[in-house]
Scaffold this active site. Structure first.
Site, PDB file in Angstrom:
ATOM      1  N   SER A  19       0.845  -1.194   0.000  1.00 24.78           N
ATOM      2  CA  SER A  19       0.000   0.000   0.000  1.00 24.78           C
ATOM      3  C   SER A  19       0.877   1.239   0.000  1.00 24.78           C
ATOM      4  CB  SER A  19      -0.901   0.007   1.239  1.00 24.78           C
ATOM      5  OG  SER A  19      -1.543   1.260   1.410  1.00 24.78           O
ATOM      6  N   TYR A  55      -2.727   1.635  10.695  1.00 20.63           N
ATOM      7  CA  TYR A  55      -2.676   0.964   9.394  1.00 20.63           C
ATOM      8  C   TYR A  55      -1.321   1.193   8.733  1.00 20.63           C
ATOM      9  CZ  TYR A  55      -3.640  -0.163   4.529  1.00 20.63           C
ATOM     10  OH  TYR A  55      -3.584  -0.685   3.273  1.00 20.63           O
TER      11      TYR A  55
END
Length: 310
Positions: free
Chosen positions: A143, A156
């Protein structure tokens, strides 16, 4: 000729589901896909899509696998009838959005357990056989949140930064064993990921101060703009996975989009972090959406997404 055996985690929706379908329905019929899900009661969408896509018999099998449970991972490995996995795709993941100070310990632990410890458990189960056979590929869903800090995504991003270090360490170690590790670095993708955030979008915002709540509202508006302008369809992202899978000399990183690379480069060219922090703050919290371009988010490459390793 033996088929390439692929096992994918996190196939109930999103990238995992679409990648399993893409490989199982490949015209070459060279793939045997094990699509794994934490809860097999969620297999309906995948099964229906496989039927509508006309996946050949025997090309796709669904297995229960919960990356939080080492015994579940081992049980799934034992059910691979070919006795080997040629390509392991670590895709299972969870998100957590909101002010750090209001996030519950259980939600924080769950994200770290799935995204970091779960990936480690999966690799521990399948890497030894790949090393023994001196052959294997590992693809990990990365990501942009693992390459640069994003506001209101502290936990995250921490989990995805950890995955970057994990994979880079293994990528240095494993080539003598014929095993290659690649990260597929994704930007925003049109999946149900945002709907499955731990604690919901924003968590318990009532516990945050007024200024933080205002900044979170600005962040949500920014996020909506980015998804409107730049979100990719999962089918587009799966082609990047295929490029990595087929590459004769796999790279460590592949990018599904080049849109955010200027900011990634900014982190490297100014190691102090000042330039990146200022640019990201302007981009996210600007009062005027037009100011976002000042942060160079649009960069030099906004055409077709690139599967070229960077």
């Amino acid at each position: 000729m033996d088929r390439t055996v692929v096992l994918i985690t996190g196939c109930s929706s999103g990238i995992g589901l679409h990648l399993a379908l893409r490989l199982a329905s490949d015209p070459s019929r060279r793939f045997k896909v094990y699509a794994t899900l934490r809860d097999l009661r969620a297999q309906g969408p995948l099964r229906e899509a496989a039927q509508s896509r006309g996946c050949p018999p025997g090309s796709l099998e669904m297995l229960q696998l919960d990356v939080r449970d080492a015994d579940s991972v081992a049980a799934a490995r034992a059910r691979v009838t070919e006795g080997r996995v040629d390509v392991l795709v670590c895709n299972a993941g969870r998100g957590l959005l909101g002010p750090l100070e209001v996030q519950e310990a259980g939600a924080v632990g769950s994200v770290l357990d799935v995204n970091v410890a779960g990936t480690v458990r999966t690799l521990q189960a399948f890497l030894p056989d790949m090393k023994r056979r001196r052959s294997g590929r590992v693809l990990v869903t990365g990501s942009m949140g693992g390459l640069m800090g994003l506001p209101f995504n502290a936990v995250y991003c921490a989990s995805k930064f950890a995955i970057e270090g994990l994979c880079e360490s293994l990528a240095v170690l494993l080539p003598p064993f014929g095993v290659h590790v690649s990260l597929i670095e994704c930007g925003p993708v049109r999946t149900a990921f945002q709907e499955k955030l731990e604690g919901g979008p924003g968590g318990a915002l009532d516990g945050a101060d007024a200024e933080t709540r205002d900044l979170f509202s600005r962040y949500q508006r920014h996020l909506e703009r980015i998804f409107h302008e730049a979100a990719q369809d999962p089918e587009e992202v799966t082609e990047v996975f295929l490029a990595a899978l087929r590459a004769p000399r796999p790279a460590l990183r592949y990018f599904s989009t080049e849109r955010f690379l200027p900011l990634v480069r900014m982190r490297l060219t100014d190691p102090s972090g000042r330039s990146y922090v200022a640019a990201m703050h302007r981009a996210v919290f600007a009062d005027d959406p037009a100011e976002e371009s000042a942060a160079d988010l649009r960069g030099p490459a906004l055409g077709a997404p690139s599967a070229t390793p960077q």
